[in-house]
Design a protein around this motif. Structure first.
Motif, PDB file in Angstrom:
ATOM      1  N   UNK A 146      35.895  11.089  25.775  1.00 48.45           N
ATOM      2  CA  UNK A 146      36.122  11.128  27.219  1.00 48.45           C
ATOM      3  C   UNK A 146      35.363   9.963  27.840  1.00 48.45           C
ATOM      4  N   UNK A 147      35.986   9.314  28.800  1.00 49.22           N
ATOM      5  CA  UNK A 147      35.321   8.196  29.452  1.00 49.22           C
ATOM      6  C   UNK A 147      36.085   7.718  30.665  1.00 49.22           C
ATOM      7  N   UNK A 148      35.477   6.781  31.362  1.00 44.75           N
ATOM      8  CA  UNK A 148      36.050   6.217  32.576  1.00 44.75           C
ATOM      9  C   UNK A 148      36.609   4.835  32.279  1.00 44.75           C
ATOM     10  N   UNK A 149      37.833   4.520  32.716  1.00 44.50           N
ATOM     11  CA  UNK A 149      38.350   3.153  32.551  1.00 44.50           C
ATOM     12  C   UNK A 149      37.495   2.182  33.371  1.00 44.50           C
ATOM     13  N   UNK A 150      37.009   1.128  32.713  1.00 50.43           N
ATOM     14  CA  UNK A 150      36.128   0.173  33.377  1.00 50.43           C
ATOM     15  C   UNK A 150      36.491  -1.258  33.007  1.00 50.43           C
ATOM     16  N   UNK A 151      35.937  -2.176  33.806  1.00 43.41           N
ATOM     17  CA  UNK A 151      35.988  -3.603  33.512  1.00 43.41           C
ATOM     18  C   UNK A 151      34.548  -4.094  33.529  1.00 43.41           C
ATOM     19  N   UNK A 152      34.192  -4.922  32.558  1.00 47.32           N
ATOM     20  CA  UNK A 152      32.852  -5.497  32.521  1.00 47.32           C
ATOM     21  C   UNK A 152      32.852  -6.687  33.467  1.00 47.32           C
ATOM     22  N   UNK A 153      31.928  -6.699  34.452  1.00 50.30           N
ATOM     23  CA  UNK A 153      31.914  -7.770  35.447  1.00 50.30           C
ATOM     24  C   UNK A 153      30.720  -8.709  35.292  1.00 50.30           C
ATOM     25  N   UNK A 154      29.821  -8.445  34.355  1.00 50.86           N
ATOM     26  CA  UNK A 154      28.659  -9.315  34.162  1.00 50.86           C
ATOM     27  C   UNK A 154      28.271  -9.319  32.686  1.00 50.86           C
ATOM     28  N   UNK A 155      27.611 -10.381  32.277  1.00 49.74           N
ATOM     29  CA  UNK A 155      27.116 -10.474  30.910  1.00 49.74           C
ATOM     30  C   UNK A 155      28.093 -11.135  29.966  1.00 49.74           C
ATOM     31  N   UNK A 156      27.758 -11.156  28.676  1.00 47.62           N
ATOM     32  CA  UNK A 156      28.596 -11.852  27.688  1.00 47.62           C
ATOM     33  C   UNK A 156      29.970 -11.217  27.467  1.00 47.62           C
ATOM     34  N   UNK A 157      30.129  -9.965  27.855  1.00 50.69           N
ATOM     35  CA  UNK A 157      31.418  -9.275  27.677  1.00 50.69           C
ATOM     36  C   UNK A 157      32.268  -9.308  28.943  1.00 50.69           C
ATOM     37  N   UNK A 158      31.885 -10.137  29.900  1.00 48.85           N
ATOM     38  CA  UNK A 158      32.568 -10.221  31.192  1.00 48.85           C
ATOM     39  C   UNK A 158      34.074 -10.394  31.005  1.00 48.85           C
ATOM     40  N   UNK A 159      34.833  -9.578  31.749  1.00 48.07           N
ATOM     41  CA  UNK A 159      36.286  -9.654  31.715  1.00 48.07           C
ATOM     42  C   UNK A 159      36.945  -8.643  30.794  1.00 48.07           C
ATOM     43  N   UNK A 160      36.196  -8.067  29.853  1.00 48.89           N
ATOM     44  CA  UNK A 160      36.780  -7.068  28.948  1.00 48.89           C
ATOM     45  C   UNK A 160      37.001  -5.762  29.680  1.00 48.89           C
ATOM     46  N   UNK A 161      38.047  -5.050  29.283  1.00 52.05           N
ATOM     47  CA  UNK A 161      38.343  -3.742  29.862  1.00 52.05           C
ATOM     48  C   UNK A 161      38.387  -2.709  28.752  1.00 52.05           C
ATOM     49  N   UNK A 162      38.188  -1.474  29.107  1.00 47.75           N
ATOM     50  CA  UNK A 162      38.228  -0.385  28.146  1.00 47.75           C
ATOM     51  C   UNK A 162      37.744   0.879  28.796  1.00 47.75           C
ATOM     52  N   UNK A 163      37.311   1.812  27.973  1.00 53.21           N
ATOM     53  CA  UNK A 163      36.786   3.076  28.456  1.00 53.21           C
ATOM     54  C   UNK A 163      35.278   3.063  28.248  1.00 53.21           C
ATOM     55  N   UNK A 164      34.513   3.439  29.289  1.00 56.86           N
ATOM     56  CA  UNK A 164      33.067   3.562  29.160  1.00 56.86           C
ATOM     57  C   UNK A 164      32.773   4.947  28.608  1.00 56.86           C
ATOM     58  N   UNK A 165      32.222   4.998  27.389  1.00 59.69           N
ATOM     59  CA  UNK A 165      31.941   6.269  26.722  1.00 59.69           C
ATOM     60  C   UNK A 165      30.465   6.318  26.334  1.00 59.69           C
ATOM     61  N   UNK A 166      29.998   7.522  26.086  1.00 58.88           N
ATOM     62  CA  UNK A 166      28.607   7.708  25.702  1.00 58.88           C
ATOM     63  C   UNK A 166      28.542   8.232  24.283  1.00 58.88           C
ATOM     64  N   UNK A 167      27.611   7.675  23.504  1.00 52.84           N
ATOM     65  CA  UNK A 167      27.419   8.101  22.124  1.00 52.84           C
ATOM     66  C   UNK A 167      25.936   7.937  21.793  1.00 52.84           C
ATOM     67  N   UNK A 168      25.314   8.997  21.320  1.00 57.72           N
ATOM     68  CA  UNK A 168      23.884   8.967  20.972  1.00 57.72           C
ATOM     69  C   UNK A 168      23.012   8.407  22.098  1.00 57.72           C
ATOM     70  N   UNK A 169      23.244   8.873  23.304  1.00 63.36           N
ATOM     71  CA  UNK A 169      22.478   8.495  24.498  1.00 63.36           C
ATOM     72  C   UNK A 169      22.591   7.009  24.850  1.00 63.36           C
TER      73      UNK A 169
END
Length: 182
Positions: free
Chosen positions: A132-155
Motif C-alpha cells: 500500500x502506498x501513495x502515488x508520488x513524484x520525487x521533486x528533489x535529490x538525485x532521483x528527481x523526476x522519478x514517479x512511483x508509489x511511496x511505500x514503507x518497509x522496515x521503518x
C-alpha cells in the motif's frame, strides 16, 4: 547490453523465459536488431582461496524486457523464431494482445535498476501489488523526476516502481516526494 536510456517513445514487452538462457535469448534478440534489458546487480562471491570476486548477475533468472521497435506482426515472428520458448505478458488472461510497457515507465524502471545504486530492493510482482502506498513524484535529490508509489518497509521509505513480472524499490526520504494524482 546497452544501458543507455534513450528518449524515443517505443513501448517495451516483458518476456517470461522457460529456461535459464537469458544471455542466449538476449544475443538472439539483439542480433535481430531489437534492444533488450535485463535487470542486473553486483554479486560478490568468495572462492576457495578466500579471494573476493564481484560480478554483474541478473536479478531474476527468467525475465527479459524487449523494446517494441518493429511492427507487432514482425515482433511476433521474431519472438516465435527464438531458439528458446518465451512468454510475452498479455493485457489480460485469455487475451492474445501483448501488454506494452510505456516508454516513460520503462525509462524510469531502467534508471531505478542501475546496479550502482546501493539502497535498492527487488520484489516479486505479487509483493508489489500488495504494497500500500501513495502515488508520488520525487521533486528533489538525485532521483528527481522519478514517479512511483511511496511505500514503507522496515521503518524506511522507498519509491516503488512496478512492471510486469517484478518491482523495484529505491530508498528515498519522504520529504523529497510530493503526492500526484493518477
Amino acid at each position: 547490453m546497452d544501458n543507455e536510456i534513450t528518449g524515443d517513445s517505443c513501448p517495451w514487452y516483458a518476456a517470461k523465459l522457460y529456461s535459464g538462457a537469458q544471455s542466449e535469448l538476449e544475443e538472439f534478440l539483439t542480433g535481430q536488431g531489437l534492444e533488450c534489458f535485463i535487470p542486473r546487480e553486483y554479486v560478490t562471491t568468495v572462492d576457495a582461496d578466500g579471494h573476493r570476486h564481484t560480478k554483474l548477475k541478473p536479478v531474476v533468472r527468467n525475465l527479459l524486457f524487449v523494446k517494441k521497435s518493429l511492427p507487432e506482426p514482425d515482433m511476433r515472428k521474431v519472438i516465435q523464431s527464438s531458439p528458446r520458448p518465451m512468454y510475452i505478458f498479455r493485457k489480460s488472461t485469455g487475451s492474445t494482445e501483448y501488454y506494452e510497457i510505456p516508454s516513460v515507465q520503462m525509462e524510469e524502471f531502467r534508471a531505478m535498476c542501475n546496479p550502482d545504486i546501493l539502497m535498492r530492493k527487488y520484489i516479486s510482482e505479487e509483493e508489489a501489488h500488495l504494497k500500500a502506498g501513495t502515488p508520488v513524484e520525487v521533486f528533489a535529490g538525485p532521483l528527481k523526476g522519478l514517479t512511483g508509489k511511496l511505500v514503507r518497509s522496515n521503518k524506511q521509505y522507498f519509491l516503488l516502481k512496478e512492471v510486469p513480472g517484478m518491482g523495484v524499490m529505491l530508498k528515498v526520504t519522504r520529504w523529497c516526494c510530493r503526492a500526484i494524482e493518477e
